[in-house]
Design an enzyme around this catalytic site. Structure first.
Site, PDB file in Angstrom:
ATOM      1  N   TYR A 121      -4.113 -47.728  -7.513  1.00 28.54           N
ATOM      2  CA  TYR A 121      -5.176 -46.726  -7.272  1.00 28.54           C
ATOM      3  C   TYR A 121      -5.679 -46.192  -8.608  1.00 28.54           C
ATOM      4  O   TYR A 121      -4.887 -45.823  -9.442  1.00 28.54           O
ATOM      5  CB  TYR A 121      -4.672 -45.571  -6.424  1.00 28.54           C
TER       6      TYR A 121
HETATM    7  N1  NAP Z   1      -0.707 -48.840   2.245  1.00 28.54           N
HETATM    8  C1  NAP Z   1      -1.971 -49.183   2.205  1.00 28.54           C
HETATM    9  O1  NAP Z   1      -2.336 -50.382   2.225  1.00 28.54           O
HETATM   10  C2  NAP Z   1      -3.012 -48.090   2.160  1.00 28.54           C
HETATM   11  C3  NAP Z   1      -4.386 -48.397   2.344  1.00 28.54           C
HETATM   12  C4  NAP Z   1      -5.298 -47.330   2.323  1.00 28.54           C
HETATM   13  C5  NAP Z   1      -4.859 -46.025   2.116  1.00 28.54           C
HETATM   14  N2  NAP Z   1      -3.518 -45.764   1.906  1.00 28.54           N
HETATM   15  C6  NAP Z   1      -3.002 -44.395   1.675  1.00 28.54           C
HETATM   16  O2  NAP Z   1      -3.420 -43.535   2.715  1.00 28.54           O
HETATM   17  C7  NAP Z   1      -4.155 -42.436   2.178  1.00 28.54           C
HETATM   18  C8  NAP Z   1      -5.168 -41.953   3.162  1.00 28.54           C
HETATM   19  O3  NAP Z   1      -6.090 -43.006   3.459  1.00 28.54           O
HETATM   20  P1  NAP Z   1      -7.583 -42.654   3.813  1.00 28.54           P
HETATM   21  O4  NAP Z   1      -8.222 -41.945   2.683  1.00 28.54           O
HETATM   22  O5  NAP Z   1      -8.218 -43.896   4.351  1.00 28.54           O
HETATM   23  O6  NAP Z   1      -7.308 -41.582   5.006  1.00 28.54           O
HETATM   24  P2  NAP Z   1      -8.176 -40.814   6.064  1.00 28.54           P
HETATM   25  O7  NAP Z   1      -7.496 -39.494   6.185  1.00 28.54           O
HETATM   26  O8  NAP Z   1      -8.366 -41.641   7.270  1.00 28.54           O
HETATM   27  O9  NAP Z   1      -9.633 -40.614   5.406  1.00 28.54           O
HETATM   28  C9  NAP Z   1      -9.797 -39.696   4.383  1.00 28.54           C
HETATM   29  C10 NAP Z   1     -11.279 -39.469   4.114  1.00 28.54           C
HETATM   30  O10 NAP Z   1     -11.895 -38.806   5.223  1.00 28.54           O
HETATM   31  C11 NAP Z   1     -12.866 -37.887   4.752  1.00 28.54           C
HETATM   32  N3  NAP Z   1     -12.434 -36.537   5.176  1.00 28.54           N
HETATM   33  C12 NAP Z   1     -11.171 -36.035   5.184  1.00 28.54           C
HETATM   34  N4  NAP Z   1     -11.154 -34.784   5.658  1.00 28.54           N
HETATM   35  C13 NAP Z   1     -12.428 -34.474   5.952  1.00 28.54           C
HETATM   36  C14 NAP Z   1     -13.033 -33.311   6.495  1.00 28.54           C
HETATM   37  N5  NAP Z   1     -12.317 -32.231   6.785  1.00 28.54           N
HETATM   38  N6  NAP Z   1     -14.368 -33.337   6.701  1.00 28.54           N
HETATM   39  C15 NAP Z   1     -15.089 -34.430   6.412  1.00 28.54           C
HETATM   40  N7  NAP Z   1     -14.565 -35.568   5.905  1.00 28.54           N
HETATM   41  C16 NAP Z   1     -13.245 -35.590   5.666  1.00 28.54           C
HETATM   42  C17 NAP Z   1     -12.882 -38.005   3.216  1.00 28.54           C
HETATM   43  O11 NAP Z   1     -13.816 -39.011   2.830  1.00 28.54           O
HETATM   44  P3  NAP Z   1     -15.317 -38.687   2.308  1.00 28.54           P
HETATM   45  O12 NAP Z   1     -15.332 -37.298   1.757  1.00 28.54           O
HETATM   46  O13 NAP Z   1     -15.578 -39.734   1.280  1.00 28.54           O
HETATM   47  O14 NAP Z   1     -16.180 -38.869   3.500  1.00 28.54           O
HETATM   48  C18 NAP Z   1     -11.486 -38.543   2.936  1.00 28.54           C
HETATM   49  O15 NAP Z   1     -11.371 -39.240   1.717  1.00 28.54           O
HETATM   50  C19 NAP Z   1      -4.706 -42.972   0.853  1.00 28.54           C
HETATM   51  O16 NAP Z   1      -5.048 -41.940  -0.036  1.00 28.54           O
HETATM   52  C20 NAP Z   1      -3.538 -43.771   0.372  1.00 28.54           C
HETATM   53  O17 NAP Z   1      -2.535 -42.915  -0.189  1.00 28.54           O
HETATM   54  C21 NAP Z   1      -2.617 -46.782   1.949  1.00 28.54           C
END
Ligand code: NAP
Length: 340
Positions: free
Chosen positions: A53
Site C-alpha cells: 500500500y
Molecule cells: N487483503 C486484501 O486483499 C485487501 C484488499 C483491499 C482492502 N484491504 C484492506 O481493507 C481495508 C478496507 O477496504 P476498503 O477501503 O475497500 O473498505 P470499505 O470500508 O468497503 O470502503 C471504504 C471507502 O468507502 C468510502 N467511505 C467510507 N466511509 C464513508 C462514509 N461515511 N461516507 C461516504 N463514504 C465513505 C471511502 O471511499 P471514498 O471517500 O473514496 O468514496 C472509503 O475509502 C483497506 O484499507 C485494506 O486495509 C485488503
C-alpha cells in the site's frame, strides 16, 4: 465495549478495524494521522496495512511502503505502540522487476523463505517498530510449498519479530491445507483470515458455505475487507444519478452497479431510515451479526467518514432485519446445507 478475541488467540480487538490502503492514495499524511487518532479515541485498536500500500493510482507504478511509513511516523509521534494492534501483509511485488532472458521474475514478491524474511525486516523498518502483531499472507503463492511459508513465518515469531500470523484471500481448501501443515509439523498456525466480504460481494456465498465453516470449526478470526463494497453501501451512490466524488467511483460502477445490488441497497436504506442509522452502520451490523465474525476492516478518507462508521460496533440488528437483508441478497440455506 466488548472487544472480541481474534480467533483462538489471546489478542483482543475492537469490533471495527481500520484499513489503511487509502493512506498516501486518497488520504494525505495529515488526514491519515487524524483518522488514526479518531479511531483510537473511539476505542479502535486493530490497524491493517500491507507492504504494497499504496500509491499506484497516482503514479501508475507501485513503489509500495507508503502506508506503512505513515503509520510508523504516527506510532512514533504518539508513543502508543502498546495500545494498537498492527497488522501488515507480505506477498505482493515490491520495487523493480528483473529480467532473465525470456523469463521475467519478480525478486521481491511471493511467499518464499527468502522474500518473507526480507519483506518482514523492511516492514519493521518502515513501521519503526520492533514487532508486528499480525503478519498476514496477502494471497496464495502457487510456486512455494505452504510448509516453506509456514516455517519462515514461524521463524519470525520465534525471533520476536511477529506475534501472530494470518492469511488473506485463501479458499477453504487452502486454509485447511495450511492448518493441517501447521498441525503436522508444529509450525505457528494462522489465527485469522481476511476475505473480501460484504452483503453485495458475489463470492460471499462461497465464503459462507465453505470458509466460514472452517473458521467456526477451528476458531479462526474473520476480519473481512471492503465491508462497505468500497463505499457503495454508504448510500452516496444512487441509481440513475451522477457519481459522487471518489477515486473509487469507476471501480464501483464496474463492479457493483446491477439490479440485485440496488435492491440490496434499498433494503439497507430502508432499515437505516427506520432505525435512524447511517446506511454503512447497517451494512457493518449485518456482518457483525454473523457468529463467525470478528471485525470488519473499514476504510475512511476523513474523520467525518470514520465517525459515521465506528458506532456500528454497538448496533444490533433484529433477527427480522437480518432475515430481510439475507432474503433480498438471495441467501437462503437449503435444508441439506443446514444439516451439513
Ligand atoms: N487483503 C486484501 O486483499 C485487501 C484488499 C483491499 C482492502 N484491504 C484492506 O481493507 C481495508 C478496507 O477496504 P476498503 O477501503 O475497500 O473498505 P470499505 O470500508 O468497503 O470502503 C471504504 C471507502 O468507502 C468510502 N467511505 C467510507 N466511509 C464513508 C462514509 N461515511 N461516507 C461516504 N463514504 C465513505 C471511502 O471511499 P471514498 O471517500 O473514496 O468514496 C472509503 O475509502 C483497506 O484499507 C485494506 O486495509 C485488503
Amino acid at each position: 465495549m466488548n472487544y472480541r478475541k481474534l480467533g483462538n488467540s489471546g489478542l483482543q480487538v475492537f469490533p471495527i478495524a481500520l484499513g489503511t490502503m487509502q493512506f498516501g492514495w486518497s488520504a494525505d499524511e495529515a488526514t491519515s494521522h487524524a483518522v488514526m487518532d479518531a479511531f483510537v479515541e473511539g476505542g479502535g485498536n486493530l490497524i491493517d496495512t500491507a507492504d504494497i500500500y499504496t500509491n499506484w493510482a497516482e503514479s501508475g507504478t507501485n513503489p509500495g511502503g507508503v502506508s506503512e511509513e505513515m503509520i510508523g511516523r504516527w506510532v512514533k509521534a504518539r508513543g502508543n505502540r502498546d495500545q494498537v494492534v498492527l497488522a501488515t501483509k507480505v506477498r505482493g511485488a515490491m520495487g523493480a522487476r528483473f529480467s532473465q532472458g525470456r523469463n521475467t521474475i519478480y525478486q521481491r514478491e511471493g511467499l518464499s523463505r527468502k522474500w518473507i524474511m526480507k519483506a518482514c525486516e523492511d516492514s519493521l523498518k518502515r513501521l519503526q517498530v520492533d514487532y508486528i502483531d499480525l503478519y498476514q499472507v496477502h494471497w496464495v503463492d502457487n510456486q512455494v510449498p505452504i510448509e516453506e511459508t509456514l516455517s519462515a513465518l514461524s521463524n519470525l515469531v520465534h525471533k520476536g519479530y511477529v506475534r501472530y500470523i494470518g492469511c488473506s484471500n485463501f479458499s477453504a481448501w487452502r486454509l485447511m491445507q495450511a492448518l493441517w501443515a501447521s498441525d503436522k509439523h508444529g509450525y505457528e498456525s494462522f489465527i485469522s483470515i481476511q476475505p473480501e466480504y460484504s452483503i453485495v460481494q458475489p463470492t460471499r456465498f462461497n465464503f459462507e458455505h465453505e470458509i466460514a465453516r472452517v473458521c467456526e470449526t477451528y476458531q479462526i478470526g474473520v476480519i473481512p475487507y471492503s465491508p462497505l463494497a468500497a463505499g457503495f453501501l454508504t448510500g452516496k451512490y444512487k441509481r440513475d444519478q451522477p457519481l459522487p466524488e471518489s477515486v473509487r467511483a469507476q471501480e464501483i460502477t464496474n463492479r457493483r452497479y446491477n439490479d440485485q445490488n440496488w435492491n440490496i441497497l434499498d433494503k439497507v436504506l430502508e432499515i437505516a431510515g427506520n432505525r435512524n442509522l447511517h446506511p454503512a452502520q447497517v451494512a457493518l451490523a449485518w456482518l457483525l451479526a454473523k457468529p463467525y465474525m470478528t471485525a470488519p476492516i473499514v476504510g475512511a478518507n476523513s474523520v467525518a467518514q470514520l465517525s459515521d462508521l465506528l458506532p456500528a460496533a454497538t448496533v444490533k440488528l433484529s433477527s427480522e432485519e437480518v432475515t430481510a437483508l439475507d432474503t433480498v441478497s438471495g441467501w437462503q440455506l437449503s435444508r441439506t446445507e443446514r444439516e451439513v
